[in-house]
Design a protein around this motif. Structure first.
Motif, PDB file in Angstrom:
ATOM      1  N   THR A   1      30.761 -66.612  25.429  1.00 56.12           N
ATOM      2  CA  THR A   1      30.443 -65.763  26.594  1.00 56.12           C
ATOM      3  C   THR A   1      31.472 -64.664  26.834  1.00 56.12           C
ATOM      4  N   PHE A   2      32.263 -64.770  27.903  1.00 55.96           N
ATOM      5  CA  PHE A   2      33.100 -63.649  28.334  1.00 55.96           C
ATOM      6  C   PHE A   2      34.257 -63.364  27.377  1.00 55.96           C
ATOM      7  N   ALA A   3      34.553 -64.272  26.449  1.00 47.32           N
ATOM      8  CA  ALA A   3      35.620 -64.024  25.487  1.00 47.32           C
ATOM      9  C   ALA A   3      35.150 -63.178  24.313  1.00 47.32           C
TER      10      ALA A   3
ATOM     11  N   ILE B   1      25.161 -73.933  27.388  1.00 44.08           N
ATOM     12  CA  ILE B   1      25.931 -72.928  26.652  1.00 44.08           C
ATOM     13  C   ILE B   1      26.288 -73.520  25.288  1.00 44.08           C
ATOM     14  N   GLN B   2      25.646 -73.027  24.245  1.00 47.49           N
ATOM     15  CA  GLN B   2      25.805 -73.627  22.923  1.00 47.49           C
ATOM     16  C   GLN B   2      26.179 -72.574  21.894  1.00 47.49           C
TER      17      GLN B   2
ATOM     18  N   GLY C   1      24.760 -61.983  21.895  1.00 47.79           N
ATOM     19  CA  GLY C   1      25.035 -61.434  20.583  1.00 47.79           C
ATOM     20  C   GLY C   1      24.906 -59.927  20.451  1.00 47.79           C
ATOM     21  N   PRO C   2      25.652 -59.065  21.184  1.00 49.65           N
ATOM     22  CA  PRO C   2      26.282 -59.397  22.445  1.00 49.65           C
ATOM     23  C   PRO C   2      25.273 -59.315  23.582  1.00 49.65           C
ATOM     24  N   LEU C   3      25.703 -59.765  24.750  1.00 52.20           N
ATOM     25  CA  LEU C   3      24.771 -59.907  25.871  1.00 52.20           C
ATOM     26  C   LEU C   3      24.235 -58.558  26.353  1.00 52.20           C
TER      27      LEU C   3
END
Length: 741
Positions: free
Chosen positions: A423-425, A418-419, A150-152
């Motif tokens: 991710t990469f999008a 992964i909930q 959020g973001p990573l």
């Protein structure tokens, strides 16, 4: 609506069953507006704003109104799926919930037995009511590794604010728009802010972190003056008394210059500063380095405007700051957040009516805790030792996660849960690197509503999540405010979808039954609500439940565990000079550092890439990467948009609605140009999180995720010295017209 119905959660009306609830993910977003769900013959047919819900008072955004489209969309995942082909091939078979649970439990337990529980990482998305349950889920498995996309990179969304405020005054503060009171603006204790600074966000569009944007409009109607700081002339900026069109990434210099004016002109609140702050003399010395004239050169804002804004804010009693995610999205964001917190502190606007108020410990529950793993596992948390401040906050550096996935050092990561994250999008810089990292894991579980690029690329098991009209839940507001609410199930889930909470309980019992003692989710809800003296049934009957709120808690011993007056810091004061930052090897005072790439720090790069790229401006119709398949919403925003000044566009031979390429040193993507005279000629603003559900899902397309994803232009490894912050809004780019295909 009559008074008896006001406190009812379900009633019949002209052949329609109406269910009172609160909007909460999934689907997005995280505001928590009151809704009336209209059900006919077991189907959700309409969503209406609840006029009696104090926080939203009947207002709704297009996403709520489009909810029936989401629930009954033909592309909803309706059953558990198991991958049958290679990852990314799009070959799935339907399985029972029992088989899905057993497969997940067997795989995770086997990985735990061979590699240890720390080899499984648990991933979630932004601001959801599932987070406290995921904390329990990960900790009960024994993994210290829970990360938020959020973001990573740099955890550059909300977490920097949480950590900075916790370090400086041991709490969390928000602008006071009477949200702490059931009677709202009629409460006699509340005061209208005479001035509100809107800094780095457009709340009427984003309603960030549970702060509803229409509250600002309400305050404007009651007389609040606005100072808006934004490189874009947003709707709210066009109505401001002062609009400061700032160069992205220079907010710390502006805040320090405003402090310079306020301190040197003796406009600060002397009694509060003397009694309740630590390090004022040191701060006074530091701000001498940032006179308005110097800040004007840095920020592109005229010195006269900086001085005027500082004087208006300091003279307004009370005044508040409403800040946005843009401030988290510079490399050294801690400096910015530190300086702005100092602004409202030295002016005496800390925890006073109409200022920036500290959230109470809600019925003894407080904020949902950040993840805490078993003691023996804490030393194995990903990235321990890399950033002392991240260790202090018990957070995982995003780039450390990706590094460890790719290298297996200091130990291999083997699986991911992964909930509610794409991710990469959506939530990571350098998305191709993140894509490659997750591909290397042995086993991945995805929980979501739709088949996303993440689910298609990585998942071995996909579990279909229920939407909020299909489940019960507890609304706990962001920021530790004072209202609890009931999320009420209105319809049976479509297909075999199940609530996130139900999935946790059922799977948790298979992984570690001692940590999941509840018979069902309602028993778990009752346990969570016990400190409030409520059961879920009682909360449902009330609809919402407010806890008494008090101002100036620091005077009353309401902030510290020892119940003494003061703030929950080692000094007992607001630390303008931060002992926590000092102990973590960081500057204990706020300062300004140029963005790592820009017209000042890298002039040679700026010659080739002359425009500053700000990413991630929110829209009314999408919540991050959600809703792209919802027809009524997509019609409002059919294509990815990059805003560009008309004069800049003309020089580049670009017309409104042209498809253009946006390119940096690291990558490029394609979006439509929107010519907007309200954006600075040296800045472009690009939408994020774009993918195209209408395009082919299997590799290599992955729903067109590589076409318009603005994060393709952003590099890895540019996190700030604290481990928090990333330059999502300060990269340099160029824009040119795309050729007709």
């Amino acid at each position: 609506m009559n008074s008896s119905r006001k406190r009812s959660w379900k009633w019949e009306q002209n052949g329609i069953t109406v269910v009172r609830s609160i909007a909460r993910t999934a689907p997005g977003c995280h505001e928590g507006c009151g809704v009336l769900l209209h059900v006919k013959d077991g189907r959700l047919v309409q969503v209406e704003g609840d006029l009696n819900f104090p926080l939203s008072q009947g207002r709704l955004c297009p996403r709520c109104q489009a909810l029936p489209e989401v629930v009954y969309h033909p592309d909803r995942i309706l059953y558990p799926l198991k991958r049958t082909g290679e990852r990314g091939e799009g070959k799935w078979e339907r399985v029972s919930w029992e088989e899905a649970y057993e497969t997940v439990a067997d795989k995770l337990n086997e990985i735990k037995r061979v590699y240890g529980p720390e080899s499984v990482v648990f991933c979630t998305g932004t601001g959801r009511d599932i987070r406290p349950y995921l904390d329990i889920f990960a900790a009960s498995f024994g993994s210290p590794n829970l990360v938020c996309f959020g973001p990573l990179h740099g955890n550059a969304c909300y977490f920097p604010k949480i950590v900075t405020m916790d370090a400086l005054f041991g709490g969390f503060a928000v602008a006071d728009c009477a949200q702490a009171y059931q009677e709202r603006y009629q409460n006699p204790e509340w005061k209208v802010p005479k001035c509100i600074i809107i800094w780095g966000n457009e709340p009427t569009v984003s309603s960030p972190d549970g702060f509803l944007g229409h509250w600002i409009v309400d305050c404007m109607r009651k007389g609040s003056k606005l100072i808006v700081i934004d490189p874009r002339r947003t709707w709210i900026a066009s109505r401001a008394d002062i609009w400061m069109q700032i160069r992205p990434g220079t907010d710390a210099a502006l805040a320090l210059a405003m402090l310079n004016v306020i301190i040197n002109e003796h406009l600060y609140e002397k009694e509060f500063v003397q009694k309740w702050t630590y390090g004022f003399d040191e701060l006074k010395k530091r701000v001498q380095e940032y006179p308005p004239k110097k800040a004007a050169e840095i920020t592109w804002i005229p010195a006269e405007q900086i001085i005027a804004a500082a004087r208006i804010y300091a003279a307004s009693k009370p005044a508040a700051v409403q800040w946005g995610v843009a401030l988290d999205q510079s490399q050294e964001c801690i400096n910015t957040l530190h300086a702005i917190t100092a602004l409202w502190s030295v002016t005496g606007n800390m925890d006073v009516p109409g200022g920036n108020i500290i959230g109470g410990h809600l019925f003894g529950m407080g904020l949902p805790p950040l993840h805490t793993a078993p003691n023996e596992q804490s030393s194995k948390r990903i990235g321990v030792g890399r950033y002392p401040l991240m260790d202090w906050a018990n957070l995982i550096p995003g780039e450390a996660l990706i590094d460890q996935m790719l290298t297996g050092t200091p130990y291999p990561l083997k699986a991911a849960w992964i909930q509610a994250t794409n991710t990469f999008a959506c939530g990571t810089a350098d998305p191709r690197r993140t894509y490659e990292a997750f591909k290397r894991l042995d086993f991945n579980v995805v929980v979501d509503l739709f088949m996303t690029p993440t689910a298609m690329a990585f998942a071995d098991i996909v579990l279909p999540a229920a939407t909020y009209p299909e489940r019960d839940g507890i609304y706990i507001p962001v920021g530790g405010m004072t209202c609890l609410g009931a999320i009420n199930k209105a319809i049976e889930p479509v297909g075999e979808c199940r609530s996130d909470m139900e999935i946790y309980v059922e799977l948790g019992k298979r992984l570690n039954p001692e940590s999941w003692p509840w018979h069902d989710i309602w028993e778990m809800f009752d346990s969570i609500l016990e400190p409030a003296g409520l059961t879920f049934a009682e909360l449902r009957d009330e609809g919402y439940h407010f806890y008494p709120f008090e101002y100036k808690k620091y005077e009353k011993g309401l902030l510290r565990p020892d119940r003494k007056p003061g703030f929950n810091t080692s000094t007992g004061k607001v630390e303008l000079y931060s002992t926590v930052l000092e102990e973590c090897g960081l500057d204990p005072l706020p300062s300004f550092e140029e963005p790592p790439e820009g017209p000042v720090s890298t002039p040679d790069i700026a010659k080739e890439y002359p425009l500053i790229l700000a990413t991630g401006a929110r829209t009314r119709v999408f919540f991050h990467s959600e809703h792209r398949q919802i027809a009524s919403l997509r019609r409002m925003n059919p294509d990815p948009i990059v805003e560009i000044n008309p004069d800049t566009a003309k020089k580049l031979g670009i017309k409104d609605r042209d498809w253009v390429y946006i390119e940096s040193r690291y990558g490029r993507c394609k979006q439509r140009a929107k010519c907007d005279g309200g954006i600075h000629p040296g800045v472009v603003s690009a939408q994020h999180a774009w993918w195209f559900p209408e395009k082919p899902g299997p590799e290599p397309d992955l729903f067109g995720v590589w076409e318009s994803n603005i994060n393709l232009l952003l590099p890895s490894g540019w996190t700030g010295k604290s481990g928090l912050g990333y330059p999502f809004k300060t990269q340099m780019c160029r824009v040119y017209k795309a050729q007709e295909e």
